[in-house]
Design an enzyme around this catalytic site. Sequence first.
Site, PDB file in Angstrom:
ATOM      1  N   ASN A 172      44.006  40.356  53.432  1.00 29.61           N
ATOM      2  CA  ASN A 172      43.921  40.154  51.982  1.00 29.61           C
ATOM      3  C   ASN A 172      44.875  41.149  51.326  1.00 29.61           C
ATOM      4  O   ASN A 172      44.577  42.325  51.230  1.00 29.61           O
ATOM      5  CB  ASN A 172      42.477  40.393  51.540  1.00 29.61           C
ATOM      6  CG  ASN A 172      42.293  40.254  50.044  1.00 29.61           C
ATOM      7  OD1 ASN A 172      43.259  40.086  49.297  1.00 29.61           O
ATOM      8  ND2 ASN A 172      41.049  40.321  49.602  1.00 29.61           N
ATOM      9  N   ARG A 208      44.274  35.401  52.751  1.00 28.86           N
ATOM     10  CA  ARG A 208      43.964  35.046  51.370  1.00 28.86           C
ATOM     11  C   ARG A 208      45.289  34.779  50.660  1.00 28.86           C
ATOM     12  O   ARG A 208      46.183  35.626  50.676  1.00 28.86           O
ATOM     13  CB  ARG A 208      43.250  36.205  50.690  1.00 28.86           C
ATOM     14  CG  ARG A 208      43.025  35.936  49.222  1.00 28.86           C
ATOM     15  CD  ARG A 208      42.521  37.161  48.520  1.00 28.86           C
ATOM     16  NE  ARG A 208      42.297  36.854  47.118  1.00 28.86           N
ATOM     17  CZ  ARG A 208      42.489  37.740  46.144  1.00 28.86           C
ATOM     18  NH1 ARG A 208      42.884  38.961  46.410  1.00 28.86           N
ATOM     19  NH2 ARG A 208      42.265  37.389  44.906  1.00 28.86           N
ATOM     20  N   HIS A 261      39.558  33.485  42.057  1.00 29.97           N
ATOM     21  CA  HIS A 261      38.319  33.993  42.685  1.00 29.97           C
ATOM     22  C   HIS A 261      37.538  32.866  43.355  1.00 29.97           C
ATOM     23  O   HIS A 261      36.324  32.969  43.557  1.00 29.97           O
ATOM     24  CB  HIS A 261      37.348  34.630  41.652  1.00 29.97           C
ATOM     25  CG  HIS A 261      37.804  35.908  41.025  1.00 29.97           C
ATOM     26  ND1 HIS A 261      37.531  36.221  39.713  1.00 29.97           N
ATOM     27  CD2 HIS A 261      38.489  36.953  41.527  1.00 29.97           C
ATOM     28  CE1 HIS A 261      38.019  37.410  39.428  1.00 29.97           C
ATOM     29  NE2 HIS A 261      38.613  37.878  40.517  1.00 29.97           N
ATOM     30  N   GLY A 294      33.951  41.633  38.450  1.00 36.91           N
ATOM     31  CA  GLY A 294      34.529  42.782  39.146  1.00 36.91           C
ATOM     32  C   GLY A 294      35.499  43.459  38.202  1.00 36.91           C
ATOM     33  O   GLY A 294      35.291  43.457  36.984  1.00 36.91           O
ATOM     34  N   ARG A 313      42.144  43.334  31.419  1.00 36.85           N
ATOM     35  CA  ARG A 313      42.660  42.107  30.808  1.00 36.85           C
ATOM     36  C   ARG A 313      41.800  41.689  29.624  1.00 36.85           C
ATOM     37  O   ARG A 313      40.572  41.816  29.668  1.00 36.85           O
ATOM     38  CB  ARG A 313      42.677  40.947  31.815  1.00 36.85           C
ATOM     39  CG  ARG A 313      43.584  41.158  33.004  1.00 36.85           C
ATOM     40  CD  ARG A 313      43.704  39.847  33.802  1.00 36.85           C
ATOM     41  NE  ARG A 313      44.339  40.079  35.076  1.00 36.85           N
ATOM     42  CZ  ARG A 313      43.717  39.942  36.263  1.00 36.85           C
ATOM     43  NH1 ARG A 313      42.463  39.552  36.320  1.00 36.85           N
ATOM     44  NH2 ARG A 313      44.371  40.172  37.369  1.00 36.85           N
ATOM     45  N   ARG A 350      30.771  52.042  35.201  1.00 31.43           N
ATOM     46  CA  ARG A 350      29.908  53.214  35.412  1.00 31.43           C
ATOM     47  C   ARG A 350      30.169  54.273  34.339  1.00 31.43           C
ATOM     48  O   ARG A 350      29.247  54.802  33.730  1.00 31.43           O
ATOM     49  CB  ARG A 350      30.160  53.844  36.785  1.00 31.43           C
ATOM     50  CG  ARG A 350      29.534  53.073  37.913  1.00 31.43           C
ATOM     51  CD  ARG A 350      30.105  53.496  39.223  1.00 31.43           C
ATOM     52  NE  ARG A 350      31.483  53.015  39.346  1.00 31.43           N
ATOM     53  CZ  ARG A 350      32.095  52.772  40.482  1.00 31.43           C
ATOM     54  NH1 ARG A 350      31.489  53.005  41.615  1.00 31.43           N
ATOM     55  NH2 ARG A 350      33.324  52.305  40.505  1.00 31.43           N
ATOM     56  N   GLY A 383      28.740  42.873  38.429  1.00 36.09           N
ATOM     57  CA  GLY A 383      27.634  41.922  38.536  1.00 36.09           C
ATOM     58  C   GLY A 383      26.580  42.364  39.533  1.00 36.09           C
ATOM     59  O   GLY A 383      25.378  42.179  39.323  1.00 36.09           O
ATOM     60  N   GLU A 384      27.009  42.994  40.637  1.00 40.11           N
ATOM     61  CA  GLU A 384      26.067  43.417  41.672  1.00 40.11           C
ATOM     62  C   GLU A 384      25.368  44.725  41.316  1.00 40.11           C
ATOM     63  O   GLU A 384      24.264  44.987  41.787  1.00 40.11           O
ATOM     64  CB  GLU A 384      26.806  43.600  43.014  1.00 40.11           C
ATOM     65  CG  GLU A 384      27.270  42.291  43.620  1.00 40.11           C
ATOM     66  CD  GLU A 384      28.263  42.488  44.772  1.00 40.11           C
ATOM     67  OE1 GLU A 384      28.187  43.527  45.451  1.00 40.11           O
ATOM     68  OE2 GLU A 384      29.115  41.607  44.957  1.00 40.11           O
ATOM     69  N   GLU A 436      34.152  37.777  50.321  1.00 38.67           N
ATOM     70  CA  GLU A 436      35.308  36.889  50.395  1.00 38.67           C
ATOM     71  C   GLU A 436      35.899  36.852  51.803  1.00 38.67           C
ATOM     72  O   GLU A 436      36.352  35.808  52.260  1.00 38.67           O
ATOM     73  CB  GLU A 436      36.356  37.337  49.366  1.00 38.67           C
ATOM     74  CG  GLU A 436      35.905  37.034  47.947  1.00 38.67           C
ATOM     75  CD  GLU A 436      36.705  37.742  46.871  1.00 38.67           C
ATOM     76  OE1 GLU A 436      36.387  38.911  46.588  1.00 38.67           O
ATOM     77  OE2 GLU A 436      37.642  37.143  46.327  1.00 38.67           O
TER      78      GLU A 436
END
Length: 382
Positions: free
Chosen positions: A10, A75, A164, A194, A225, A268, A316-317, A368
């Site tokens: 990747n 990837r 993604h 992410g 972005r 964070r 998200g996690e 992934e």
Amino acid sequence: MNPTRVLVLNSGSSSVKYQLLHMPHGDRLASGMVERIGEDGGPADHDAAFKLVAGELTDDGVGIDSPELAAVGHRVVHGGTRFTEPTVIDDGVLAAIQELVPLAPLHNPANITGIKVARELRPDLPQVAVFDTAFHSTMPEYAARYAIDRQTADTYHVRRYGFHGTSHAYVSRAVAGLLAKDPSEVNVIVLHLGNGASASAVRGGVCVDTSMGLTPLEGLVMGTRSGDLDPAVVFHLARVGGMSVDDIDTLLNKKSGLLGLCGDNDMRNIGHRMAEGDEAARLAFDVYVHRVRKYIGAYTAVLGRVDAIVFTAGVGENSAAVREASLRDLGSLGIEVDTVRNALRAKTARLISAAGSRVAVAVVPTDEELEIAQQTYSLVEQ
Ligand code: ADP
């Protein structure tokens, strides 16, 4: 014995990640990363980086020379409209990925270098491309089209592709498993949050809409972005601000989003700053969450019936605060979060919805590399 190992490569614009997996179960035999390509202290270019990766893969019998290696899975970011499935790479496929470089000028060249180096090192092995866009290729034409002149759009391949996709595919399937259902039975909203972030609407295992477009710039607010904005912002900055197209590209892709709003792109730190009463961090968080809520509403309408909402990737996690704020007071849509379950920290896929919630809410760590390895192996196993 047939070979059962898959090496997954990747390569991003400045890093190469690799994993060696034992199939079909996906046990991880080795993994690593070469970073800071082209920067001080890092390898000079992707070619040098891939050779370092090959060098790292020589210990403990997990070498790139190993006869147990069945294939290399790559990837590849942009597959255009041509590549809708994982594809064994030959010269023609490589040329087609090259032709797609104008659509992904930062990513596809790095992916191509990885493919070339891997082919040189192991010309005997199947090399498989797994495309970030492929899962979204099922979007209906009315979701993929921008409402601009059709001829212009077709000439320049301007349409919504989405990215993604490997993560959206993996996570939407995994949440069906968590609900003990077949993917064909469930409608899912996936929120991949992410550093890059995208949402998708998945009906019965098939993607019907996603938030990223021609490029990964569209949609949700991201680390750096902007996501959605009025395209006239670009004309305004050019005409009134005197900025060049490249300046605006850099502004919107690298200096916007959370970073642009508060000077920090790590959720964070934003959380810590909010706890200290920092106004800019609070505004960045609120803008971010407001956009997520808009997409949840939009995709609820697109799908008609939603069975699950699933959060994945770094934010998200890990961010209970983002999940909680994104779904707060959505009882009228059948969405109720269990605050205790939401606050628990865990590395495994789990439900965080309240017992009576009509829509299941889940956190599923994305993987992934495993998805790429599975798609690669399914093409080459005998
Ligand atoms: P990438 O898109 O680069 O693969 P990741 O999916 O790893 O990114 O997500 C990285 C982001 O996840 C970080 O920038 C950070 O904002 C966020 N993140 C990671 N851990 C936490 C955490 N414990 N709490 C909140 N956000 C986190």
